[in-house]
Design a protein around this motif. Sequence first.
Motif, PDB file in Angstrom:
ATOM      1  N   ALA A  34       0.827  -1.207   0.000  1.00 51.05           N
ATOM      2  CA  ALA A  34       0.000   0.000   0.000  1.00 51.05           C
ATOM      3  C   ALA A  34       0.861   1.256   0.000  1.00 51.05           C
ATOM      4  O   ALA A  34       0.489   2.283  -0.580  1.00 51.05           O
ATOM      5  N   GLU A  35       2.025   1.182   0.648  1.00 52.12           N
ATOM      6  CA  GLU A  35       2.916   2.337   0.714  1.00 52.12           C
ATOM      7  C   GLU A  35       3.421   2.737  -0.667  1.00 52.12           C
ATOM      8  O   GLU A  35       3.769   3.893  -0.907  1.00 52.12           O
ATOM      9  N   LYS A  36       3.462   1.771  -1.584  1.00 52.11           N
ATOM     10  CA  LYS A  36       3.887   2.061  -2.954  1.00 52.11           C
ATOM     11  C   LYS A  36       2.783   2.745  -3.763  1.00 52.11           C
ATOM     12  O   LYS A  36       3.004   3.120  -4.918  1.00 52.11           O
ATOM     13  N   LEU A 156      -4.428   4.340   7.086  1.00 48.49           N
ATOM     14  CA  LEU A 156      -3.638   4.931   8.169  1.00 48.49           C
ATOM     15  C   LEU A 156      -2.223   5.264   7.702  1.00 48.49           C
ATOM     16  O   LEU A 156      -1.648   4.539   6.880  1.00 48.49           O
ATOM     17  N   PRO A 157      -1.630   6.313   8.239  1.00 41.88           N
ATOM     18  CA  PRO A 157      -0.225   6.634   7.919  1.00 41.88           C
ATOM     19  C   PRO A 157       0.707   5.732   8.729  1.00 41.88           C
ATOM     20  O   PRO A 157       0.906   5.928   9.926  1.00 41.88           O
ATOM     21  N   ILE A 158       1.269   4.726   8.085  1.00 40.89           N
ATOM     22  CA  ILE A 158       2.110   3.743   8.772  1.00 40.89           C
ATOM     23  C   ILE A 158       3.525   3.814   8.225  1.00 40.89           C
ATOM     24  O   ILE A 158       3.734   3.768   7.009  1.00 40.89           O
ATOM     25  N   ASN A 159       4.499   3.916   9.123  1.00 40.59           N
ATOM     26  CA  ASN A 159       5.909   3.898   8.728  1.00 40.59           C
ATOM     27  C   ASN A 159       6.345   2.444   8.604  1.00 40.59           C
ATOM     28  O   ASN A 159       6.405   1.716   9.598  1.00 40.59           O
ATOM     29  N   SER A 160       6.657   2.018   7.375  1.00 41.15           N
ATOM     30  CA  SER A 160       6.989   0.605   7.129  1.00 41.15           C
ATOM     31  C   SER A 160       8.480   0.316   7.213  1.00 41.15           C
ATOM     32  O   SER A 160       8.914  -0.782   6.847  1.00 41.15           O
ATOM     33  N   GLN A 161       9.278   1.262   7.677  1.00 41.23           N
ATOM     34  CA  GLN A 161      10.717   1.036   7.768  1.00 41.23           C
ATOM     35  C   GLN A 161      11.025  -0.146   8.688  1.00 41.23           C
ATOM     36  O   GLN A 161      10.606  -0.175   9.848  1.00 41.23           O
ATOM     37  N   GLY A 162      11.745  -1.122   8.169  1.00 41.95           N
ATOM     38  CA  GLY A 162      12.132  -2.300   8.935  1.00 41.95           C
ATOM     39  C   GLY A 162      11.080  -3.376   9.015  1.00 41.95           C
ATOM     40  O   GLY A 162      11.331  -4.473   9.543  1.00 41.95           O
ATOM     41  N   ILE A 163       9.902  -3.121   8.445  1.00 37.16           N
ATOM     42  CA  ILE A 163       8.811  -4.087   8.569  1.00 37.16           C
ATOM     43  C   ILE A 163       9.073  -5.344   7.740  1.00 37.16           C
ATOM     44  O   ILE A 163       8.546  -6.419   8.025  1.00 37.16           O
ATOM     45  N   ASP A 164       9.932  -5.212   6.707  1.00 36.08           N
ATOM     46  CA  ASP A 164      10.228  -6.364   5.863  1.00 36.08           C
ATOM     47  C   ASP A 164      11.064  -7.418   6.601  1.00 36.08           C
ATOM     48  O   ASP A 164      11.224  -8.542   6.102  1.00 36.08           O
ATOM     49  N   PHE A 165      11.576  -7.085   7.798  1.00 39.32           N
ATOM     50  CA  PHE A 165      12.323  -8.078   8.581  1.00 39.32           C
ATOM     51  C   PHE A 165      11.407  -9.173   9.118  1.00 39.32           C
ATOM     52  O   PHE A 165      11.884 -10.216   9.568  1.00 39.32           O
ATOM     53  N   ALA A 166      10.097  -8.967   9.038  1.00 38.56           N
ATOM     54  CA  ALA A 166       9.149  -9.979   9.524  1.00 38.56           C
ATOM     55  C   ALA A 166       9.349 -11.309   8.816  1.00 38.56           C
ATOM     56  O   ALA A 166       9.255 -12.372   9.439  1.00 38.56           O
TER      57      ALA A 166
END
Length: 246
Positions: A34-36, A156-166
Amino acid sequence: MNGYRNAFRRAFPYTIPVFTGYIFIGIAFGVMYAEKGYSFLWAILMSVLVYAGSGQYLAVNFFVPGISFLHIIFMTLMVNVRHIFYGISLLEKFNKIGRKRWYMIFALTDETYSLLCTTKIPRDVDAEKFLFAISVLDHSYWILGSAIGAIAGTILPINSQGIDFAMTALFLVIFVEQWFEKKNRIPEVIGVAVALVCLWIFGADNFILPTMIIVIAVLFIGKKRLDEKTLSVDDNKESEVSGTCR
């Protein structure tokens, strides 16, 4: 129909660990997508039709200018090449399932493979329906997580930085689970040793591809010997687990 209802009911408790993992990493994927700037519907459709886990995480960065089609094919193949070996070990089992085998092949992920190989099938459940239920439930968890993440990321405004580590964290959990589950840990030791050597030789930016090529070659060449070792070490345990893969 009652047979399938019973199979899904009995399979669900075994898939709860996958449910907890897929919901969170699915949400992470949805948020990243979604951020893209893409619609949440595309994220859901991708999870329904592609269902590639780490491949979908990788694909988030493919939809940008400058990425060639050949590069996408190559990277996707390298990330998911392990599924070739998953499929080889399940050929005999899937051939007995009938038409459902086509979906079973499509829905084969790391976590589903682990369940198909280690779960003891209850005596009062048809084996084919039980294995099919596991695959469908795991797939539905991933779709649900992707939908939640994509919708939340859109609203919602969500900061996805580092979320790909999941996804990396999930692979670590799978590795640890397999380490304690199996008595024959030679494949795991080979993977770790080759990765460390390649990291030392090629560096952090270039070690993944040579690591995968070497590990695949070693496991392919030594497959017969490793299978014999597994049978001799885990013979007593495998006799109790009817769903074990070879």
